[in-house]
Design a protein around this motif. Structure first.
Motif, PDB file in Angstrom:
ATOM      1  N   LEU A 170      30.241  59.028  15.814  1.00  0.00           N
ATOM      2  CA  LEU A 170      30.601  59.117  17.071  1.00  0.00           C
ATOM      3  C   LEU A 170      29.219  59.581  17.907  1.00  0.00           C
ATOM      4  O   LEU A 170      28.602  60.716  17.674  1.00  0.00           O
ATOM      5  CB  LEU A 170      31.719  59.798  17.465  1.00  0.00           C
ATOM      6  CG  LEU A 170      32.210  60.212  18.856  1.00  0.00           C
ATOM      7  CD1 LEU A 170      32.492  58.858  19.473  1.00  0.00           C
ATOM      8  CD2 LEU A 170      32.911  61.309  19.058  1.00  0.00           C
ATOM      9  N   ASP A 171      28.947  58.617  18.601  1.00  0.00           N
ATOM     10  CA  ASP A 171      27.783  58.979  19.798  1.00  0.00           C
ATOM     11  C   ASP A 171      28.449  59.948  20.844  1.00  0.00           C
ATOM     12  O   ASP A 171      29.490  59.231  21.760  1.00  0.00           O
ATOM     13  CB  ASP A 171      27.251  57.894  20.214  1.00  0.00           C
ATOM     14  CG  ASP A 171      25.910  58.243  21.168  1.00  0.00           C
ATOM     15  OD1 ASP A 171      26.064  59.351  21.572  1.00  0.00           O
ATOM     16  OD2 ASP A 171      25.078  57.271  21.555  1.00  0.00           O
ATOM     17  N   MET A 172      28.383  61.552  20.813  1.00  0.00           N
ATOM     18  CA  MET A 172      28.885  62.336  21.849  1.00  0.00           C
ATOM     19  C   MET A 172      28.515  61.896  23.388  1.00  0.00           C
ATOM     20  O   MET A 172      29.090  62.236  24.063  1.00  0.00           O
ATOM     21  CB  MET A 172      28.653  63.438  21.383  1.00  0.00           C
ATOM     22  CG  MET A 172      29.269  63.901  20.034  1.00  0.00           C
ATOM     23  SD  MET A 172      29.305  65.634  19.761  1.00  0.00           S
ATOM     24  CE  MET A 172      30.524  66.181  20.950  1.00  0.00           C
ATOM     25  N   THR A 173      27.208  61.307  23.287  1.00  0.00           N
ATOM     26  CA  THR A 173      26.909  60.874  24.819  1.00  0.00           C
ATOM     27  C   THR A 173      27.557  59.952  25.178  1.00  0.00           C
ATOM     28  O   THR A 173      28.291  59.827  26.593  1.00  0.00           O
ATOM     29  CB  THR A 173      25.294  60.712  24.897  1.00  0.00           C
ATOM     30  OG1 THR A 173      24.933  61.719  24.573  1.00  0.00           O
ATOM     31  CG2 THR A 173      24.712  60.340  26.419  1.00  0.00           C
ATOM     32  N   SER A 174      27.661  58.777  24.596  1.00  0.00           N
ATOM     33  CA  SER A 174      28.390  57.388  25.249  1.00  0.00           C
ATOM     34  C   SER A 174      29.910  57.283  24.881  1.00  0.00           C
ATOM     35  O   SER A 174      30.581  56.622  25.609  1.00  0.00           O
ATOM     36  CB  SER A 174      27.526  55.938  24.538  1.00  0.00           C
ATOM     37  OG  SER A 174      27.853  56.093  23.048  1.00  0.00           O
ATOM     38  N   GLY A 175      30.335  57.952  23.779  1.00  0.00           N
ATOM     39  CA  GLY A 175      31.625  57.938  23.408  1.00  0.00           C
ATOM     40  C   GLY A 175      31.702  56.737  22.275  1.00  0.00           C
ATOM     41  O   GLY A 175      32.995  56.613  22.024  1.00  0.00           O
ATOM     42  N   GLU A 176      30.766  56.068  22.044  1.00  0.00           N
ATOM     43  CA  GLU A 176      30.900  54.921  21.200  1.00  0.00           C
ATOM     44  C   GLU A 176      31.066  55.167  19.726  1.00  0.00           C
ATOM     45  O   GLU A 176      30.488  56.229  19.448  1.00  0.00           O
ATOM     46  CB  GLU A 176      29.539  54.006  21.463  1.00  0.00           C
ATOM     47  CG  GLU A 176      29.508  53.206  22.866  1.00  0.00           C
ATOM     48  CD  GLU A 176      30.567  52.280  23.175  1.00  0.00           C
ATOM     49  OE1 GLU A 176      31.348  51.872  21.993  1.00  0.00           O
ATOM     50  OE2 GLU A 176      30.629  51.804  24.144  1.00  0.00           O
ATOM     51  N   SER A 177      31.560  54.672  18.863  1.00  0.00           N
ATOM     52  CA  SER A 177      31.787  55.064  17.625  1.00  0.00           C
ATOM     53  C   SER A 177      31.582  53.732  16.575  1.00  0.00           C
ATOM     54  O   SER A 177      31.653  52.532  17.386  1.00  0.00           O
ATOM     55  CB  SER A 177      33.200  55.533  17.224  1.00  0.00           C
ATOM     56  OG  SER A 177      34.094  54.814  17.528  1.00  0.00           O
ATOM     57  N   ALA A 178      31.384  54.112  15.309  1.00  0.00           N
ATOM     58  CA  ALA A 178      31.248  52.883  14.310  1.00  0.00           C
ATOM     59  C   ALA A 178      31.952  53.609  13.086  1.00  0.00           C
ATOM     60  O   ALA A 178      31.803  54.586  12.822  1.00  0.00           O
ATOM     61  CB  ALA A 178      29.782  52.573  14.185  1.00  0.00           C
ATOM     62  N   SER A 179      32.471  52.722  12.431  1.00  0.00           N
ATOM     63  CA  SER A 179      32.862  52.901  10.819  1.00  0.00           C
ATOM     64  C   SER A 179      32.449  51.954   9.994  1.00  0.00           C
ATOM     65  O   SER A 179      32.186  50.728   9.950  1.00  0.00           O
ATOM     66  CB  SER A 179      34.302  53.347  10.690  1.00  0.00           C
ATOM     67  OG  SER A 179      35.015  51.968  11.248  1.00  0.00           O
ATOM     68  N   TYR A 180      32.256  52.364   8.723  1.00  0.00           N
ATOM     69  CA  TYR A 180      32.143  51.448   7.518  1.00  0.00           C
ATOM     70  C   TYR A 180      32.701  51.953   6.220  1.00  0.00           C
ATOM     71  O   TYR A 180      33.139  53.142   5.984  1.00  0.00           O
ATOM     72  CB  TYR A 180      30.741  51.707   7.243  1.00  0.00           C
ATOM     73  CG  TYR A 180      30.078  50.990   6.133  1.00  0.00           C
ATOM     74  CD1 TYR A 180      29.739  49.517   5.912  1.00  0.00           C
ATOM     75  CD2 TYR A 180      30.041  51.763   4.865  1.00  0.00           C
ATOM     76  CE1 TYR A 180      29.393  49.134   4.854  1.00  0.00           C
ATOM     77  CE2 TYR A 180      29.534  51.042   3.612  1.00  0.00           C
ATOM     78  CZ  TYR A 180      29.286  49.729   3.440  1.00  0.00           C
ATOM     79  OH  TYR A 180      29.053  48.889   2.214  1.00  0.00           O
ATOM     80  N   GLY A 181      33.422  50.931   5.583  1.00  0.00           N
ATOM     81  CA  GLY A 181      34.246  51.214   4.167  1.00  0.00           C
ATOM     82  C   GLY A 181      35.443  51.620   4.663  1.00  0.00           C
ATOM     83  O   GLY A 181      35.937  51.845   5.813  1.00  0.00           O
ATOM     84  N   ASN A 182      36.489  51.920   3.659  1.00  0.00           N
ATOM     85  CA  ASN A 182      37.859  52.418   3.928  1.00  0.00           C
ATOM     86  C   ASN A 182      38.429  53.012   2.687  1.00  0.00           C
ATOM     87  O   ASN A 182      37.572  53.093   1.631  1.00  0.00           O
ATOM     88  CB  ASN A 182      38.742  51.057   4.482  1.00  0.00           C
ATOM     89  CG  ASN A 182      38.507  49.821   3.321  1.00  0.00           C
ATOM     90  OD1 ASN A 182      38.593  50.114   2.025  1.00  0.00           O
ATOM     91  ND2 ASN A 182      38.477  48.670   4.127  1.00  0.00           N
ATOM     92  N   GLY A 183      39.644  53.268   2.789  1.00  0.00           N
ATOM     93  CA  GLY A 183      39.962  53.963   1.614  1.00  0.00           C
ATOM     94  C   GLY A 183      40.202  55.348   1.863  1.00  0.00           C
ATOM     95  O   GLY A 183      39.406  55.984   2.546  1.00  0.00           O
ATOM     96  N   ALA A 184      40.881  55.880   0.818  1.00  0.00           N
ATOM     97  CA  ALA A 184      40.919  57.537   0.922  1.00  0.00           C
ATOM     98  C   ALA A 184      40.044  58.150  -0.342  1.00  0.00           C
ATOM     99  O   ALA A 184      39.966  57.602  -1.362  1.00  0.00           O
ATOM    100  CB  ALA A 184      42.436  57.907   0.489  1.00  0.00           C
ATOM    101  N   PHE A 185      39.750  59.373  -0.002  1.00  0.00           N
ATOM    102  CA  PHE A 185      38.761  59.920  -1.077  1.00  0.00           C
ATOM    103  C   PHE A 185      39.034  61.463  -1.122  1.00  0.00           C
ATOM    104  O   PHE A 185      39.811  62.106  -0.271  1.00  0.00           O
ATOM    105  CB  PHE A 185      37.119  60.012  -0.509  1.00  0.00           C
ATOM    106  CG  PHE A 185      36.513  58.784  -0.206  1.00  0.00           C
ATOM    107  CD1 PHE A 185      35.662  58.229  -1.236  1.00  0.00           C
ATOM    108  CD2 PHE A 185      37.141  57.820   0.626  1.00  0.00           C
ATOM    109  CE1 PHE A 185      34.791  57.282  -0.906  1.00  0.00           C
ATOM    110  CE2 PHE A 185      36.223  56.714   0.967  1.00  0.00           C
ATOM    111  CZ  PHE A 185      35.397  56.249   0.251  1.00  0.00           C
TER     112      PHE A 185
END
Length: 303
Positions: A93-108
């Motif tokens: 999460l970019d705390m300035t813009s509020g934009e976020s991104a994610s990659y991959g899934n599943g539980a760890f």
């Protein structure tokens, strides 16, 4: 651990991958030209055709393409060497813009990153009771976060009511994909990168179930991690501009390692929350290297 020169070189590769995406996006969107009108008899230079005297120059708003940060992160992670059999998930999460991104899934498996969650649950319970942490609880909390002391974690795990207490706190904190480990196996709590990002927002954001005093307390401990544990998120930081908790766990059945890192980091003046989870690493050093490369990829999305 690799040198800073190697990390800089690797970051250039990641930025190069993102630049390719950016150029394609610009071509698809087309180029916008703005017409300038003459003042006081001077001629104006324009990239577009000059309108006739009877025409009024107009500027029509052009819709800008929506940036797909998940796609950019996937591109950046495509430049990361992920060994066969290793699973990685990233959330940023970019705390300035509020934009976020994610990659991959599943539980760890959480390994020791769950210690942040354990302390957050304890602080919530103390808030509900209208009390401060006891001297013993503070001593356990400091050892648990700063030194990753397992005995202290076990004491506070019991204090919060083990998995039941953790799960109840996480329901309030907005963690929907995290489940406390069985019995005293707190390190086998299951979680997702998205949930760890939500937890970080509860600690470092303003809209939180935790009070300002509780957030400040947790942030302070995460910013004073033992020297031998300053890896992962901190690898890309501007100096000491980081706060983190790492987790590492060799699995008995396979001999492979869970390596995780979560925290806040400032890079080139911009602040990010980052969570990287991984399993199936052949050794601890190789897992750390992979996690640090993934952190670089995550912040490069917004660079």
């Amino acid at each position: 651990m690799e040198s800073s020169r190697a990390r800089r070189g690797r970051r250039k590769l990641l930025y190069g991958a993102l630049a390719t995406v950016a150029v394609v996006g610009a071509t698809a969107a087309g180029t916008v030209y703005v017409q300038a009108r003459a003042h006081s008899g001077t001629s104006a230079v324009s990239s577009a055709a000059t309108p006739s005297a009877s025409e009024e120059a107009s500027v029509k708003p052009v819709a800008q393409p929506t940036v797909d940060f998940d796609e950019l992160l996937a591109t950046a992670m495509g430049a990361v060497d992920i060994p066969e059999g290793v699973q990685v998930s990233v959330a940023v999460l970019d705390m300035t813009s509020g934009e976020s991104a994610s990659y991959g899934n599943g539980a760890f498996d959480t390994a020791s990153i769950v210690k942040v969650d354990i302390l957050a649950a304890l602080l919530l319970q103390a808030q509900d009771a209208g009390r401060r942490l006891t001297a013993a609880e503070k001593s356990y909390a400091t050892a648990m976060i700063e030194n990753s002391d397992n005995a202290s974690a076990s004491e506070l795990w019991r204090a919060i009511g083990e998995a039941q207490g953790l799960d109840a706190a996480n329901e309030r904190l907005g963690l929907t994909g995290t489940e406390g480990g069985d019995g005293m196996l707190w390190g086998l709590t299951q979680t997702t990168a998205a949930d760890q990002l939500r937890l970080l927002q509860q600690v470092f954001g303003e809209d939180s179930e935790l009070s300002e005093a509780s957030r400040a307390y947790l942030r302070g401990l995460m910013g004073d991690i033992a020297v031998d544990q300053q890896w992962g998120v901190s690898a890309v930081a501007d100096g000491s501009a980081w706060a983190l908790k790492n987790g590492w766990l060799p699995r008995t059945a396979t001999g492979l390692w869970d390596i995780n890192s979560i925290g806040r980091v400032t890079v080139d003046g911009q602040t990010y929350l980052v969570a990287v989870l991984s399993d199936g690493n052949s050794t601890k050093p190789k897992g750390i290297s992979l996690v640090e490369t993934a952190v670089e990829a995550a912040v490069s999305v917004f660079g």
